[in-house]
Design a protein around this motif. Structure first.
Motif, short mmCIF file in Angstrom:
data_model
loop_
_atom_site.label_atom_id
_atom_site.label_comp_id
_atom_site.label_asym_id
_atom_site.label_seq_id
_atom_site.Cartn_x
_atom_site.Cartn_y
_atom_site.Cartn_z
N TYR A 1 0.73 -1.60 -0.02
CA TYR A 1 -0.04 0.07 -0.18
C TYR A 1 0.86 1.27 -0.10
N GLU A 2 1.98 1.35 0.73
CA GLU A 2 2.92 2.50 0.58
C GLU A 2 3.54 2.72 -0.51
N ALA A 3 3.99 1.63 -1.32
CA ALA A 3 4.24 1.67 -2.57
C ALA A 3 3.36 2.20 -3.59
N GLY A 4 2.00 1.61 -3.25
CA GLY A 4 1.05 2.18 -4.27
C GLY A 4 0.74 3.56 -3.97
N GLN A 5 0.82 3.96 -2.92
CA GLN A 5 0.52 5.35 -2.69
C GLN A 5 1.50 6.51 -3.37
N VAL A 6 2.55 5.94 -3.25
CA VAL A 6 3.66 6.93 -4.28
C VAL A 6 3.19 6.79 -5.53
N VAL A 7 2.82 5.78 -6.37
CA VAL A 7 2.29 5.65 -7.37
C VAL A 7 1.18 6.82 -7.65
N GLY A 8 0.28 6.65 -6.66
CA GLY A 8 -0.83 7.53 -7.00
C GLY A 8 -0.45 8.90 -6.84
N ARG A 9 0.38 9.25 -6.09
CA ARG A 9 0.64 10.62 -5.84
C ARG A 9 1.57 11.04 -7.22
N ALA A 10 2.28 10.09 -7.83
CA ALA A 10 3.16 10.33 -9.05
C ALA A 10 2.16 10.76 -10.23
N LEU A 11 1.19 9.92 -10.17
CA LEU A 11 0.05 10.03 -11.30
C LEU A 11 -0.85 11.39 -11.24
N THR A 12 -1.23 11.75 -9.95
CA THR A 12 -1.80 12.87 -9.67
C THR A 12 -0.95 13.94 -10.09
N ALA A 13 0.12 13.96 -9.69
CA ALA A 13 1.18 15.17 -10.23
C ALA A 13 1.26 15.17 -11.64
N VAL A 14 1.41 14.06 -12.12
CA VAL A 14 1.61 14.30 -13.60
C VAL A 14 0.17 14.97 -14.36
N GLN A 15 -0.95 14.35 -13.74
CA GLN A 15 -2.03 14.75 -14.44
C GLN A 15 -2.11 16.36 -14.15
N TRP B 1 8.80 -3.77 -2.41
CA TRP B 1 7.64 -4.04 -2.95
C TRP B 1 7.07 -2.92 -4.07
N ALA B 2 6.33 -3.46 -4.82
CA ALA B 2 5.95 -2.93 -6.33
C ALA B 2 4.54 -2.29 -6.22
N GLY B 3 4.23 -1.28 -6.60
CA GLY B 3 2.96 -0.68 -7.12
C GLY B 3 2.87 -0.13 -8.71
N ASP B 4 1.84 -0.29 -9.17
CA ASP B 4 1.64 -0.13 -10.73
C ASP B 4 0.19 0.45 -10.93
N SER B 5 0.02 1.39 -11.55
CA SER B 5 -1.35 1.95 -11.76
C SER B 5 -1.28 2.81 -13.24
N ALA B 6 -2.47 3.02 -13.67
CA ALA B 6 -2.54 3.89 -15.04
C ALA B 6 -4.04 5.08 -14.89
N ILE B 7 -3.74 5.84 -15.63
CA ILE B 7 -4.76 6.90 -15.74
C ILE B 7 -5.04 7.18 -17.15
N SER B 8 -6.24 7.75 -17.63
CA SER B 8 -6.32 8.31 -18.83
C SER B 8 -7.03 9.56 -18.73
N PHE B 9 -6.78 10.80 -19.42
CA PHE B 9 -7.32 11.97 -19.19
C PHE B 9 -7.37 12.80 -20.44
N VAL C 1 -7.94 -1.60 -2.67
CA VAL C 1 -7.25 -1.06 -3.91
C VAL C 1 -5.93 -0.26 -3.25
N LEU C 2 -4.64 -0.60 -3.69
CA LEU C 2 -3.54 -0.23 -3.04
C LEU C 2 -2.96 0.89 -3.63
N THR C 3 -3.28 1.28 -4.91
CA THR C 3 -2.84 2.65 -5.63
C THR C 3 -4.05 3.79 -5.38
N ALA C 4 -4.93 3.52 -4.74
CA ALA C 4 -6.00 4.63 -4.69
C ALA C 4 -5.39 6.00 -4.50
N ARG C 5 -5.91 7.12 -5.10
CA ARG C 5 -5.16 8.44 -5.54
C ARG C 5 -6.34 9.45 -5.05
#
Length: 264
Positions: free
Chosen positions: A14-28, A108-116, A251-255
């Motif tokens: 979950y901690e790894a997933g939260q990093v992914v979530g923050r990265a995706l939010t920042a990119v968007q 540990w790994a986290g992986d997530s994707a978004i479209s906008f 959901v471990l990558t919730a953002r």
């Protein structure tokens, strides 16, 4: 072999997933007309660096790739479905952008994707993205103890096909844990009640990929990585890392939602 994760390991994921979530939010939030894909990659690198995380994408070279992946995000624009390499391309008004990102933290790994969309959205793109998100939600909803991998695949595929969209046969979700890609594969279409039984401790990356034109055909671009629609229609990609637990899917990558300026 499928590794069942302990509750402590899922918390670490979950901690790894939260990093992914923050990265995706920042990119968007950074994505705007005139911003380059390389600049978006730098935004994600900054989030990973601040968290003390590394990228499982950077340098990754699966069997189908002729070269290692050179970035920390996949940036796929318009008719690119997945695996787009960030370049100097500058976003234009109306572009449809899919961003895939991973993080490795504490082993540990986290992986997530978004479209906008960027700028003024096309109605067809809004519908495509909304359907991709509904397909992801359906797949997550099926990720419960006692179900099977085929139930997830069927849930995703039903939403996609009912919307009139195409699905790539050869690419889908996957198990995830110490490594970004682990067993089992998680197809985006399948028969309910078939495949591996879901158990507490399984962690899956569930990721619908939709082709707007309704066909399933795609090809690899000359860069050896980017997968593009054959008919030139647009595509959308959504993904979450999800733990199967006795209490239901987690959901471990919730953002958090992107700010209004970035929600394009």
């Amino acid at each position: 072999m499928v590794e069942l994760k302990t509750d402590t390991s899922i918390d670490a994921m979950y901690e790894a997933g939260q990093v992914v979530g923050r990265a995706l939010t920042a990119v968007q939030e950074a994505a705007d007309v005139g911003v380059s894909l390389l600049e978006l990659d730098e935004v994600a690198r900054g989030v990973l660096r601040e968290a003390g995380a590394s990228s499982p994408f950077l340098g990754y070279r699966p069997s189908f790739a002729s070269t290692p992946f050179p970035a920390v995000i996949c940036a796929s624009v318009n008719d690119a479905i997945v695996h787009g390499i960030p370049t100097g391309y500058r976003l234009r008004d109306g572009d449809l952008v899919s961003i895939d990102c991973g993080a490795q933290l504490g082993g540990w790994a986290g992986d997530s994707a978004i479209s906008f969309t960027v700028g003024r959205p096309r109605a067809a793109d809004v519908r495509l993205i909304e359907t991709a998100e509904r397909a992801l939600a359906a797949g997550i909803g099926a990720a419960v103890v006692g179900n099977r991998i085929g139930d997830i695949a069927h849930a995703i595929g039903t939403v996609c096909r009912d919307g009139g969209y195409g699905i790539m046969d050869d690419f889908g979700g996957h198990g995830i844990g110490r490594r970004m890609h682990e067993d089992p594969p998680v197809p985006n279409e399948g028969r309910p009640g078939r495949g591996l039984a879901l158990r507490h401790g399984m962690v899956l990356a569930i990721e619908p990929m939709l082709i707007a034109g309704g066909t399933d055909e795609y090809h690899t671009a000359p860069d050896g990585w980017t997968l593009k629609t054959n008919d030139g229609s647009r595509a959308a990609h959504t993904e979450h890392t999800v733990a199967v637990t006795d209490a239901g899917p987690r959901v471990l990558t919730a953002r958090r939602a992107a700010s209004p300026q970035g929600a394009r």
